[in-house]
Design an enzyme around this catalytic site. Structure first.
Site, PDB file in Angstrom:
ATOM      1  N   GLU A   1     -17.638  18.282 -43.227  1.00  0.00           N
ATOM      2  CA  GLU A   1     -18.629  17.332 -42.699  1.00  0.00           C
ATOM      3  C   GLU A   1     -19.915  17.516 -43.485  1.00  0.00           C
ATOM      4  O   GLU A   1     -20.306  18.650 -43.794  1.00  0.00           O
ATOM      5  CB  GLU A   1     -18.943  17.575 -41.213  1.00  0.00           C
ATOM      6  CG  GLU A   1     -17.854  17.159 -40.264  1.00  0.00           C
ATOM      7  CD  GLU A   1     -18.226  17.358 -38.794  1.00  0.00           C
ATOM      8  OE1 GLU A   1     -19.416  17.244 -38.443  1.00  0.00           O
ATOM      9  OE2 GLU A   1     -17.313  17.643 -38.008  1.00  0.00           O
TER      10      GLU A   1
ATOM     11  N   GLU B   1     -16.166  23.874 -35.500  1.00  0.00           N
ATOM     12  CA  GLU B   1     -17.479  24.402 -35.106  1.00  0.00           C
ATOM     13  C   GLU B   1     -17.462  25.284 -33.868  1.00  0.00           C
ATOM     14  O   GLU B   1     -18.165  25.017 -32.876  1.00  0.00           O
ATOM     15  CB  GLU B   1     -18.479  23.248 -34.934  1.00  0.00           C
ATOM     16  CG  GLU B   1     -18.790  22.546 -36.226  1.00  0.00           C
ATOM     17  CD  GLU B   1     -20.010  21.645 -36.171  1.00  0.00           C
ATOM     18  OE1 GLU B   1     -20.554  21.412 -35.084  1.00  0.00           O
ATOM     19  OE2 GLU B   1     -20.427  21.173 -37.237  1.00  0.00           O
TER      20      GLU B   1
HETATM   21  C1  BG6 Z   1     -21.069  18.244 -36.046  1.00  0.00           C
HETATM   22  C2  BG6 Z   1     -19.857  17.842 -35.234  1.00  0.00           C
HETATM   23  O1  BG6 Z   1     -21.737  19.218 -35.316  1.00  0.00           O
HETATM   24  O2  BG6 Z   1     -22.057  17.311 -36.269  1.00  0.00           O
HETATM   25  C3  BG6 Z   1     -19.636  16.355 -35.123  1.00  0.00           C
HETATM   26  O3  BG6 Z   1     -18.697  18.480 -35.696  1.00  0.00           O
HETATM   27  C4  BG6 Z   1     -20.958  15.656 -34.952  1.00  0.00           C
HETATM   28  O4  BG6 Z   1     -18.750  16.140 -34.058  1.00  0.00           O
HETATM   29  C5  BG6 Z   1     -21.822  15.922 -36.180  1.00  0.00           C
HETATM   30  O5  BG6 Z   1     -20.868  14.278 -34.707  1.00  0.00           O
HETATM   31  C6  BG6 Z   1     -23.159  15.232 -36.151  1.00  0.00           C
HETATM   32  O6  BG6 Z   1     -23.853  15.564 -34.987  1.00  0.00           O
HETATM   33  P1  BG6 Z   1     -24.424  14.459 -34.003  1.00  0.00           P
HETATM   34  O7  BG6 Z   1     -25.037  15.220 -32.889  1.00  0.00           O
HETATM   35  O8  BG6 Z   1     -25.413  13.688 -34.765  1.00  0.00           O
HETATM   36  O9  BG6 Z   1     -23.239  13.640 -33.574  1.00  0.00           O
END
Ligand code: BG6
Length: 463
Positions: free
Chosen positions: A364, A161
């Site tokens: 993700e 990211e």
């Molecule tokens: C992504 C990241 O932006 O979203 C992760 O790569 C992150 O590291 C995930 O945990 C979810 O976001 P958050 O803020 O809910 O942890």
């Protein structure tokens, strides 16, 4: 209907600093995440996290029980090279070497991210990505990874990211110097990151045969105009470049998208490109695009900018006459206010296909929720619904031409969210700990993990 291929990489993801713990164990150096001031005092820091450092073998066994074909995790730079540059920490190398062997023993393909928001603190002190010395340090670190794990890794991801790191720096723990031209600063960082990962991609191609693949992993979200007003359409195209395409056009096609360059020039924020940089970038040639997807972004044109009430993932810089993000009343929201849009994943996959014509992997995708452990069970039907609808969208995209070759949901296990603690749980596996009480960090399979096991077994047929 065209079906998902039999070698599809079903699995899940984690990131080192959010999952491992052992922040100073066995010679690990400190990263910016280890020294970050936790603004919400109610939430956990990252020191013990899910204690994967001490549970890694058991964790791989659980992944094998769920039938994972792949596991996407990140390597902590400071576990390998405590100061970011210089001496190598043998114990750190050993930790990942054992983890990789254990995964392979269970026929789980490691998909390895080299950098996930955890800049070595010693390098941050000299400016982090804004300092070109960090380009050299990162290339050196990547070479150490290639030397030690290159014989066993087929899928490398350079940077997690890049776009979120730039656009939402303070949220993910990246400080910006006071009184700087923020736009100029972040796009200088972007350029340096781009040069760094291009060098690493070229090195990977030189060292290994074509079976070893390397790509980058931005957070990509399709952009919708808030209405069919021509101004809103223009805004949606503009924000799509700022939010998504600028980072992929450069690494895939070797071109900086003019829509954003024009804005940077207008804002007196053009970054420095040194002689030779563009030649380096043009040789990157990533083999695939990895991307993280949580939701879509809706955009309108506005004379005055006010988008800071939106939750983190939906917020990007807005500029009068350029566009700004707004919420989308058509979409349901998670308990944390993130919009839920499975159709948007299909749109995103097809846009990526059309624009870059490269294989893609989802690294993700998931839902953060206040899961409850009741009588030893976690009945997370909302997570099943979320994942199911997104996998359905993937199947539709495959049928319509997407070259997607894997789905690694977020996250394999509960871990510490970027800024909302352990209470915002994403995992298929529950970690029995609270914000401040580490308890035993016992692992408990959630209902969703049993459901996902069946999905994997049926190669996505049985949803
Ligand atoms: C992504 C990241 O932006 O979203 C992760 O790569 C992150 O590291 C995930 O945990 C979810 O976001 P958050 O803020 O809910 O942890």
């Amino acid at each position: 209907m065209k079906k998902i291929g039999k070698d599809f990489l079903w699995g899940a993801s984690t990131s080192a600093y959010q999952f491992e713990g052992g922040f100073d164990s066995d010679g690990k150096g400190l990263s910016i995440q280890d020294v970050k001031e936790i603004l919400n005092k109610e939430t956990s820091d990252f020191k013990v996290a899910s204690d994967h450092y001490n549970h890694w073998k058991e964790d791989v066994t659980l992944m094998a029980q769920m039938g994972f074909k792949s596991y996407r995790f990140s390597i902590s730079w400071t576990r390998i090279i405590p100061n970011g540059i210089g001496e190598i920490n043998k114990k750190g190398v050993e930790f990942y070497s054992n983890l990789i062997d254990e995964l392979l023993k269970h026929k789980i393909e490691p998909v390895v991210t080299m950098f996930h928001f955890d800049m070595p603190n010693e390098l941050e002190k000299i400016g982090g990505w804004a300092n070109r010395k960090v380009i050299t340090a990162y290339v050196n670190y990547a070479n150490v990874l290639f030397d030690n794990f290159g014989d066993r890794i087929k899928y490398w991801i350079t940077i997690n990211e890049q776009n979120v790191l730039l656009l939402q720096g303070p949220i993910v723990g990246i400080k910006r110097p006071q009184n700087c031209n923020v736009l100029k600063h972040v796009f200088q960082m972007n350029h340096n990151i781009t040069v760094a990962q291009a060098l690493v991609m070229e090195e990977c191609h030189k060292r290994f045969d074509s079976k070893v693949k390397i790509g980058t992993a931005p957070n990509i979200s399709s952009i919708y105009p808030a209405s069919c007003k021509p101004e809103d359409i223009v805004a949606s195209k503009n924000i799509a470049v700022l939010r998504n395409w600028f980072y992929l056009d450069i690494i895939v096609k070797g071109i900086y998208n003019r829509i954003l360059l024009a804005l940077l020039e207008e804002q007196n924020a053009m970054f420095e490109i040194r002689q030779g940089d563009m030649e380096i970038i043009k040789k990157a040639n990533p083999d695939f695009i990895a991307f993280n997807y949580y939701t879509t972004t809706t955009v309108k044109m506005n004379e005055k900018i006010d988008n800071y009430k939106l939750p983190d993932q939906e917020r990007v810089f807005g500029f009068p006459g350029f566009g700004q993000t707004v919420s989308n009343a058509n979409l349901a929201k998670t308990q944390f206010g993130w919009e839920i849009d499975p159709k948007g994943l299909k749109v995103t996959l097809l846009e990526l296909q059309e624009r870059y014509n490269l294989p893609v992997i989802i690294t993700e995708n998931g839902i953060g929720a206040y899961d409850k452990l009741e009588e030893g069970k976690i009945n997370d039907d909302y997570r099943i619904n979320y994942l199911k609808s997104h996998i359905e969208a993937i199947k539709e995209a495959v049928n319509e031409g997407s070259q997607v070759f894997g789905y690694n949901c977020w996250s394999a296990f509960d871990l510490i969210s970027v800024h909302e603690g352990i209470s915002k749980r994403y995992g298929l596996i529950y970690i029995d700990r609270e914000e401040k009480d580490i308890k035993t960090a016992r692992r408990i399979r959630k209902k969703s993990s049993y459901w996902y096991e069946k999905v994997i077994k049926s190669n996505g047929e049985n949803l």
